[in-house]
Scaffold this active site. Structure first.
Site, PDB file in Angstrom:
ATOM      1  CB  CYS A   1      -5.893  13.897   1.664  1.00  0.00           C
ATOM      2  SG  CYS A   1      -5.097  13.581   3.246  1.00  0.00           S
TER       3      CYS A   1
ATOM      4  CG  HIS B   1     -10.166  12.459   2.807  1.00  0.00           C
ATOM      5  ND1 HIS B   1      -9.719  11.995   1.593  1.00  0.00           N
ATOM      6  CD2 HIS B   1      -9.150  12.271   3.680  1.00  0.00           C
ATOM      7  CE1 HIS B   1      -8.489  11.530   1.724  1.00  0.00           C
ATOM      8  NE2 HIS B   1      -8.117  11.683   2.982  1.00  0.00           N
TER       9      HIS B   1
ATOM     10  CD  GLU C   1     -12.873  12.347  -0.330  1.00  0.00           C
ATOM     11  OE1 GLU C   1     -12.754  13.578  -0.289  1.00  0.00           O
ATOM     12  OE2 GLU C   1     -11.907  11.561  -0.168  1.00  0.00           O
TER      13      GLU C   1
HETATM   14  N1  GLN Z   1      -0.151   9.933   2.989  1.00  0.00           N
HETATM   15  C1  GLN Z   1      -0.546  11.274   3.313  1.00  0.00           C
HETATM   16  C2  GLN Z   1      -0.519  11.530   4.815  1.00  0.00           C
HETATM   17  O1  GLN Z   1      -0.556  10.614   5.585  1.00  0.00           O
HETATM   18  C3  GLN Z   1      -1.921  11.580   2.739  1.00  0.00           C
HETATM   19  C4  GLN Z   1      -3.005  10.761   3.338  1.00  0.00           C
HETATM   20  C5  GLN Z   1      -4.298  10.800   2.557  1.00  0.00           C
HETATM   21  O2  GLN Z   1      -4.308  11.153   1.390  1.00  0.00           O
HETATM   22  N2  GLN Z   1      -5.381  10.396   3.175  1.00  0.00           N
HETATM   23  O3  GLN Z   1      -0.500  12.638   5.241  1.00  0.00           O
END
Ligand code: GLN
Length: 526
Positions: free
Chosen positions: A377, A503, A505
């Site tokens: 992410c 994500h 995970e």
């Molecule tokens: N802050 C980033 C976004 O909102 C990444 C978010 C995250 O890593 N879950 O896109």
């Protein structure tokens, strides 16, 4: 068969592992029963999505987009179920429901009270889920510790349930703590007695007591707890401190918990632990070791990366390789020797500006030294920024989340996020499909052209920069179905340089480690 209910409460201390205990109890019974876990949390937030990881640990995201308590990670991993939003009942949600009813006029003429109106809403919610899901068994975990003001209404509601469902269909399990004080060197039952007394004052008489302890509970202490707390001696179970949480179902089985549950609830669902045992053996008997740098800003609180830690455990169980995590706090990263002796680098998800320059620096080192890299992410976004700056020559490239005035907004807010004003539950959340490009490393790991992973973000790779990034050698190995969003990237000239906007995970399981983690660990092992 009537629906059966197991209510799990906790006493003495927080952090004893009630979620893992509840999930392990479910695991023991899951061979023949459809089990639905419900978690009740006493806080007034609607969900943990708006809480700082320091406050709450990891925010777990479900397929349906719900942001829920991290215990749902344990439930999904131990029970093999895909959980739903409504299974996390917070007091914030309960009060919302009560207020809606009141405004609709459902209570016309009545004074709306905690008992029966709030407790009724809690019970109706639990019974509704049981019915909708066709559950054989519902496990209700009540967050917090008995005696906390916050969970009183959940305790009262679940106490009343005995009357509603019949005492043969519900049991209460209480998790407590059995200390062995230094110098005394004896297992002490008093905290358990006191905690059970608090529970009894609330009308709940536990059927099973699990005592968390650094040793197996002795016959002596079990007898004492049995006498003072009025439970069968066989129903006093050790909740042993373990290195791997996956050992807990095995400990419970060894302590005879499955038979007790069968007897007390008049069910039969014998646990089949053969595969589970094999994985635990692999976890214990690993022959290889690697060190992975985890570069985050919440590194003091390992709980905020719980699913990542578990994903590595799943890889260990299959690859026989221990993954040592080296927690690297990136807020003021000055030390360039930080990656010495490290076999791989993970940059996990995150929000806000703090620590991002340090992470970008770590990514640059990983890329230049050809150290395996996995970005999750925010990790993908920072890898794109690093590549834009140092390979594409876009000086000052950044994400508009980090620097709104950047000359090169290679990461920018999603168009549908621009109008969003409310913070809670408004990100791009939940499972989305992605189409993978054949011939890429990511495709070879998933072995499928269409995959689905969970998301939680507001920003994306800016489409205006797609061309310059790909011209310079970055491969977009997966995109959203409409081709607009970049979901996976890789640098094909390197050993393993992969990142995803998702994500992965969150979906990793013991029986099926997340493919990107699996590939990453293998690359680190080489
Ligand atoms: N802050 C980033 C976004 O909102 C990444 C978010 C995250 O890593 N879950 O896109």
């Amino acid at each position: 068969m009537a629906v059966k209910y197991i209510i799990v409460t906790g006493g003495v201390l927080s952090g004893l592992g009630k979620g893992i205990a509840a999930a392990s109890i479910g695991h023991l019974l899951s061979s023949r029963l459809k089990i639905i876990p419900i978690k009740c949390d006493g806080y007034l937030n609607v969900d943990p999505g708006t809480m700082n990881p320091f406050e709450h640990g990891e925010v777990f995201v479900l397929d349906d987009g719900a942001e829920v308590d991290m215990d749902f990670g344990h439930y999904e991993r131990f029970l093999g179920v895909t959980c739903k939003s409504s299974w996390n009942l917070t007091m914030g949600k309960v009060f919302d429901m009560v207020r809606k009813k009141e405004r609709r006029g459902d209570y016309l003429g009545k004074t709306v009270q905690y008992i029966p109106h709030v407790t009724d809403v809690i019970k109706e919610h639990i019974f509704k889920i049981a019915g909708e899901e066709g559950a054989d068994l519902v496990i209700v975990e009540i967050g917090g510790t008995v005696g906390d003001i916050e969970n009183e209404l959940f305790l009262e509601a679940t106490r009343q349930m005995k009357e509603d469902v019949g005492k043969e269909n519900i049991i209460y399990i209480h998790l407590t703590y059995v200390p062995i004080p230094y110098g005394v060197n004896e297992q002490k039952s008093k905290p358990t007695q006191q905690s059970v007394n608090l529970l009894k004052q609330r009308g709940i008489f536990p059927d099973v007591i699990i005592g968390r302890c650094s040793q197996f509970l002795t016959k002596k202490v079990k007898t004492k707890i049995s006498n003072f707390c009025d439970v069968d001696p066989q129903a006093v179970i050790t909740g042993l401190d373990v290195e791997d949480i996956y050992e807990i179902p095995l400990i419970f089985e060894k302590e005879g918990l499955a038979e007790i549950l069968h007897k007390k609830l008049n069910i039969y669902s014998p646990p089949d632990m053969r595969k589970w045992k094999q994985w635990i053996d692999n976890l214990r008997n690993r022959t290889k070791e690697i060190t992975v740098a985890m570069c985050g800003k919440y590194t003091e609180l390992v709980d905020s990366y719980a699913s990542i830690v578990e994903s590595f455990n799943h890889c260990t169980a299959h690859l026989g390789c221990k993954v040592n995590l080296k927690w690297v706090e990136t807020t003021d990263l000055k030390d360039t020797s930080i990656l010495d002796g490290v076999d791989g680098v993970v940059v996990p998800g995150g929000f806000g500006q703090r620590g991002t320059e340090g992470k970008i620096e770590v990514i640059r080192m990983a890329r230049e030294r050809n150290i395996p890299f996995l970005g999750l992410c925010l990790g993908l976004q920072l890898a794109v920024i690093e590549f834009a700056r140092n390979v594409c020559g876009l000086t000052g490239a950044n994400s508009t989340e980090i620097d709104p005035d950047t000359p090169h907004p290679v990461i920018d807010i999603l168009p549908e996020q621009k109008q969003v004003e409310e913070k809670g539950g408004t990100m791009r959340l939940g499972a989305y499909p992605a189409v993978l490009k054949k011939g890429t490393l990511v495709y070879s790991l998933y072995k499928s052209t269409e995959v689905s992973e969970r998301h939680r973000h507001r920003y994306e790779v800016n489409p205006e920069y797609h061309e310059i990034l790909t011209e310079n050698g970055m491969v977009f190995s997966g995109r959203s179905k409409d081709g607009r969003l970049v979901e996976f990237i890789e640098l094909p000239d390197l050993k393993f340089f992969v990142a995803t906007q998702a994500h992965p995970e969150l979906k990793s399981r013991m029986e099926a480690p997340a493919p990107l983690f699996y590939g990453f660990v293998k690359a680190c092992m080489d």
